[in-house]
Design an enzyme around this catalytic site. Structure first.
Site, PDB file in Angstrom:
ATOM      1  N   LYS A 107      34.729  40.062  43.749  1.00  0.00           N
ATOM      2  CA  LYS A 107      35.312  40.535  45.013  1.00  0.00           C
ATOM      3  C   LYS A 107      34.152  40.706  45.988  1.00  0.00           C
ATOM      4  CE  LYS A 107      39.003  42.150  45.852  1.00  0.00           C
ATOM      5  NZ  LYS A 107      40.037  41.577  46.743  1.00  0.00           N
TER       6      LYS A 107
ATOM      7  N   ASP B 231      43.803  38.584  29.864  1.00  0.00           N
ATOM      8  CA  ASP B 231      45.128  38.945  29.334  1.00  0.00           C
ATOM      9  C   ASP B 231      46.214  38.150  30.043  1.00  0.00           C
ATOM     10  OD1 ASP B 231      44.305  40.705  27.456  1.00  0.00           O
ATOM     11  OD2 ASP B 231      45.352  42.448  28.268  1.00  0.00           O
TER      12      ASP B 231
ATOM     13  N   TYR C  92      32.831  49.577  33.131  1.00  0.00           N
ATOM     14  CA  TYR C  92      33.149  50.268  31.877  1.00  0.00           C
ATOM     15  C   TYR C  92      31.929  50.966  31.276  1.00  0.00           C
ATOM     16  CZ  TYR C  92      37.588  47.686  31.898  1.00  0.00           C
ATOM     17  OH  TYR C  92      38.812  47.172  32.225  1.00  0.00           O
TER      18      TYR C  92
END
Ligand code: NAD
Length: 368
Positions: free
Chosen positions: A196, A257, A145
């Site tokens: 990952k 979330d 981000y």
């Protein structure tokens, strides 16, 4: 009664239901001041759309400096359709981003707790979620981000290319991992680190740096590594296997979330964003419910204040080291739920519906 040094909370109620839910926290702070040997000072100011309406900016410099000076910020929520057409740099949400970025709030703590009284609110089977208590620690100021280069640029064949860059450094990884290990020590002593590493170099670095910190400083905490996609599956299959999950900004956004929805209601879940310690050893911090400004129910007394009240309990625990008071407040919330009082969002058959302020007052009466 011996009074301790004044500690200042900056309340930023924001927009929509923000002022209603933060209003209940204000009542609780006043109760602590009156009934316990605590002397909290409250400062309250505008942020988000409310600030834009008055000053043409989502957060003024004056409020920002107050945020730098206070012990902890309690934020309601910002935004709403009223400000949809406002230019990007002045949107209400920019207030949040500025606070997170400038206060360097790099660790976002999102507990996912399934209250036994509300187990039916989850879409999962009761035996999967009943008694669930996990903590997701999301890195908040790095990763894809924020990485450079970024942007959208034209390429040769008339097409366009969108670019974002995922980067992490040793110190960025280790400081958030340290928060996770410290938290685990106060809980079930278990950390799962997710990345990952099978397909991303930055993921491999994440795994290695977390392991190195563990081996150097936190050997007594159990550490597991898990691929982030597997973690998403495991959260649905057997969420109670986790205690503390630590992960990067992007995966943390999704996994937190997902985890919060295991518990069934947005109106119940708190969060904390913690920064580095300053020279006095104090941690900069902002506490807020995970829900938004809920414009559809604003001003009707329908908002559930529990997420914001539990955010304040986190502030007592993590910013002020007042574990006893935080426990008492969390127990008071449980007590009110045990009695069958519910705001509309969590109402079920046989329970009694109460308004936002009735819920706040009932929690205070349990504190007595
Ligand atoms: P939302 O969380 O505001 O609302 C989603 C649904 O949940 C709505 O039906 C709402 O009524 C309900 N709800 C949320 N909180 C509740 C509570 N405490 N009690 C009872 N019901 C509750 O999400 P949204 O509708 O996507 O966003 C509305 C606005 O809030 C948008 O402008 C968005 O940008 C903003 N937002 C702000 C934050 C923040 O300030 N941290 C976070 C998310 C969204």
């Amino acid at each position: 009664m011996i009074k301790v040094k004044k500690r200042k909370f900056l309340l930023l109620p924001g927009d929509g239901i923000g002022p209603e839910v933060v209003g209940e926290v204000k009542k609780i702070i006043q109760w602590f001041n009156k009934n316990k040997s605590l002397d909290f000072e409250i400062d309250e100011d505008l942020a988000g759309g409310a600030s834009y309406d008055k000053y043409g900016t989502p957060i003024t410099d004056e409020v920002f400096y107050k945020a730098l000076e206070c012990e902890a910020i309690i934020l309601g929520a910002v935004g709403g359709p009223k400000w949809d057409d406002v230019e990007f740099s002045k949107k209400p949400e920019r207030a949040l981003l500025k606070l997170r970025k400038e206060l360097k709030l790099f660790a976002n703590l999102r507990p996912a707790i399934c209250f036994k009284q509300l187990v039916d609110a989850s879409t999962l089977k009761p035996e999967i979620v009943s008694g669930l208590d996990i903590m997701i620690v999301r890195e908040l100021t790095g990763g894809i981000y924020f990485g450079e280069p970024r942007g959208i640029k034209p390429i040769d064949n008339g097409e366009r290319k969108g670019i974002n860059t995922h980067t992490y450094t040793t110190s960025e990884i280790q400081r958030v991992a340290r928060v996770a290990f410290d938290l685990a020590k106060k809980r079930k002593n278990k950390v799962t680190s997710c990345e990952k590493s099978n397909v991303m170099e930055a993921g491999l670095l994440w795994k290695e740096e977390v392991q190195e910190l563990h081996d150097k400083e936190f050997k007594d905490v159990e550490l597991n590594h898990m691929l982030a996609d597997n973690c998403a599956m495991q959260l649905l299959r057997n969420p109670k296997q986790f205690d503390v999950i630590v992960t990067d900004n992007l995966f943390g956004d999704m996994l937190s979330d997902q985890a919060s929805m295991l518990t069934g209601s947005l109106g119940l879940l708190p969060s904390a964003s913690l920064g580095a310690k300053n020279k006095d050893g104090k941690i900069r911090a902002m506490y807020e419910p995970i829900h938004g400004s809920a414009p559809d129910i604003a001003g009707q007394g329908l908002a559930n204040p529990i997420a914001t009240i539990l955010s304040f309990a986190m502030a007592l625990r993590y910013s002020l080291d007042l574990d006893k008071e935080a426990d008492a407040l969390e127990k008071a919330v449980q007590g009110v739920l045990d009695e069958g009082l519910r705001t509309k969002d969590i109402l079920s058959k046989g329970m009694k519906q109460v308004s936002t302020s009735e819920m706040g007052s009932a929690i205070i009466s349990k504190l007595q």
